[in-house]
Scaffold this motif. Structure first.
Motif, PDB file in Angstrom:
ATOM      1  N   LYS A  16     -35.524   4.608 -30.151  1.00  0.00           N
ATOM      2  CA  LYS A  16     -34.271   3.925 -29.814  1.00  0.00           C
ATOM      3  C   LYS A  16     -33.071   4.836 -30.064  1.00  0.00           C
ATOM      4  O   LYS A  16     -32.146   4.890 -29.257  1.00  0.00           O
ATOM      5  CB  LYS A  16     -34.133   2.656 -30.647  1.00  0.00           C
ATOM      6  N   GLN A  17     -33.083   5.586 -31.149  1.00  0.00           N
ATOM      7  CA  GLN A  17     -31.979   6.500 -31.442  1.00  0.00           C
ATOM      8  C   GLN A  17     -31.884   7.596 -30.394  1.00  0.00           C
ATOM      9  O   GLN A  17     -30.801   8.017 -30.033  1.00  0.00           O
ATOM     10  CB  GLN A  17     -32.146   7.106 -32.825  1.00  0.00           C
ATOM     11  N   HIS A  42     -39.377  11.543 -28.803  1.00  0.00           N
ATOM     12  CA  HIS A  42     -38.065  12.025 -28.359  1.00  0.00           C
ATOM     13  C   HIS A  42     -38.056  12.441 -26.900  1.00  0.00           C
ATOM     14  O   HIS A  42     -37.112  12.180 -26.181  1.00  0.00           O
ATOM     15  CB  HIS A  42     -37.648  13.245 -29.189  1.00  0.00           C
ATOM     16  N   ARG A  43     -39.118  13.130 -26.479  1.00  0.00           N
ATOM     17  CA  ARG A  43     -39.082  13.802 -25.183  1.00  0.00           C
ATOM     18  C   ARG A  43     -39.790  13.085 -24.053  1.00  0.00           C
ATOM     19  O   ARG A  43     -39.771  13.578 -22.929  1.00  0.00           O
ATOM     20  CB  ARG A  43     -39.696  15.189 -25.332  1.00  0.00           C
ATOM     21  N   THR A  49     -30.128   6.262 -27.330  1.00  0.00           N
ATOM     22  CA  THR A  49     -28.685   6.100 -27.496  1.00  0.00           C
ATOM     23  C   THR A  49     -28.006   7.437 -27.784  1.00  0.00           C
ATOM     24  O   THR A  49     -26.842   7.484 -28.115  1.00  0.00           O
ATOM     25  CB  THR A  49     -28.365   5.096 -28.630  1.00  0.00           C
ATOM     26  N   ARG A  50     -28.800   8.514 -27.667  1.00  0.00           N
ATOM     27  CA  ARG A  50     -28.326   9.892 -27.825  1.00  0.00           C
ATOM     28  C   ARG A  50     -27.806  10.195 -29.228  1.00  0.00           C
ATOM     29  O   ARG A  50     -26.946  11.025 -29.419  1.00  0.00           O
ATOM     30  CB  ARG A  50     -27.269  10.241 -26.791  1.00  0.00           C
ATOM     31  N   ARG A  51     -28.337   9.489 -30.210  1.00  0.00           N
ATOM     32  CA  ARG A  51     -28.010   9.822 -31.592  1.00  0.00           C
ATOM     33  C   ARG A  51     -29.201  10.570 -32.167  1.00  0.00           C
ATOM     34  O   ARG A  51     -30.332  10.241 -31.870  1.00  0.00           O
ATOM     35  CB  ARG A  51     -27.786   8.551 -32.419  1.00  0.00           C
ATOM     36  N   PRO A  97     -41.590   4.110 -35.621  1.00  0.00           N
ATOM     37  CA  PRO A  97     -41.471   4.932 -34.418  1.00  0.00           C
ATOM     38  C   PRO A  97     -40.518   4.341 -33.380  1.00  0.00           C
ATOM     39  O   PRO A  97     -39.836   5.084 -32.676  1.00  0.00           O
ATOM     40  CB  PRO A  97     -42.893   5.022 -33.872  1.00  0.00           C
ATOM     41  N   GLY A  98     -40.430   3.037 -33.304  1.00  0.00           N
ATOM     42  CA  GLY A  98     -39.506   2.417 -32.355  1.00  0.00           C
ATOM     43  C   GLY A  98     -38.059   2.767 -32.655  1.00  0.00           C
ATOM     44  O   GLY A  98     -37.256   2.956 -31.749  1.00  0.00           O
TER      45      GLY A  98
END
Length: 61
Positions: free
Chosen positions: A47-48, A9-10, A51-53, A42-43
Protein backbone atom coordinates in the motif's frame (compact mmCIF):
# COMPACT_ATOMS: atom_id res chain seq x y z
CA UNK A 1 12.41 -11.37 3.08
CA UNK A 2 14.30 -8.84 0.99
CA UNK A 3 13.19 -10.69 -2.15
CA UNK A 4 9.59 -10.66 -0.94
CA UNK A 5 9.71 -6.93 -0.17
CA UNK A 6 11.21 -6.24 -3.59
CA UNK A 7 8.45 -8.25 -5.30
CA UNK A 8 5.80 -6.40 -3.32
CA UNK A 9 7.31 -3.08 -4.39
CA UNK A 10 7.93 -3.82 -8.04
CA UNK A 11 5.06 -6.04 -9.11
CA UNK A 12 1.40 -6.77 -8.74
CA UNK A 13 2.17 -10.43 -8.09
CA UNK A 14 -0.42 -11.93 -5.73
CA UNK A 15 0.70 -12.50 -2.16
CA UNK A 16 0.18 -16.26 -2.44
CA UNK A 17 2.57 -16.38 -5.41
CA UNK A 18 5.19 -14.33 -3.60
CA UNK A 19 4.84 -16.66 -0.62
CA UNK A 20 5.44 -19.71 -2.79
CA UNK A 21 8.34 -18.03 -4.62
CA UNK A 22 10.07 -17.27 -1.32
CA UNK A 23 9.62 -20.78 0.09
CA UNK A 24 6.46 -20.53 2.18
CA UNK A 25 3.71 -23.12 1.89
CA UNK A 26 0.91 -20.72 2.75
CA UNK A 27 0.10 -17.06 2.43
CA UNK A 28 -0.67 -16.95 6.15
CA UNK A 29 2.76 -18.31 7.14
CA UNK A 30 4.44 -15.86 4.79
CA UNK A 31 2.46 -12.87 6.09
CA UNK A 32 3.24 -13.81 9.69
CA UNK A 33 6.98 -14.14 8.97
CA UNK A 34 6.99 -10.90 6.95
CA UNK A 35 5.34 -9.00 9.81
CA UNK A 36 7.75 -10.54 12.33
CA UNK A 37 10.71 -9.48 10.19
CA UNK A 38 9.60 -5.98 9.14
CA UNK A 39 7.10 -5.10 11.86
CA UNK A 40 4.37 -4.44 9.28
CA UNK A 41 2.25 -6.81 7.21
CA UNK A 42 2.98 -7.28 3.50
CA UNK A 43 -0.21 -5.44 2.56
CA UNK A 44 1.05 -2.31 4.31
CA UNK A 45 4.29 -2.52 2.37
CA UNK A 46 2.44 -2.78 -0.93
CA UNK A 47 0.00 0.00 0.00
CA UNK A 48 2.84 2.42 0.79
CA UNK A 49 4.37 1.70 -2.59
CA UNK A 50 1.10 2.50 -4.34
CA UNK A 51 0.89 5.83 -2.55
CA UNK A 52 4.53 6.48 -3.52
CA UNK A 53 5.76 6.63 0.05
CA UNK A 54 8.88 4.65 0.96
CA UNK A 55 8.22 1.51 2.97
CA UNK A 56 9.29 2.10 6.52
CA UNK A 57 8.88 -0.92 8.78
CA UNK A 58 7.59 -0.13 12.23
CA UNK A 59 10.23 0.05 14.91
CA UNK A 60 8.47 -2.46 17.17
CA UNK A 61 10.55 -5.47 16.11
Amino acid sequence: MATAARLLHRSRTPLCTIAQHTGYTSEFAFAKAFKRHFGSPPGACRKQVRTRRPFRPSSTS
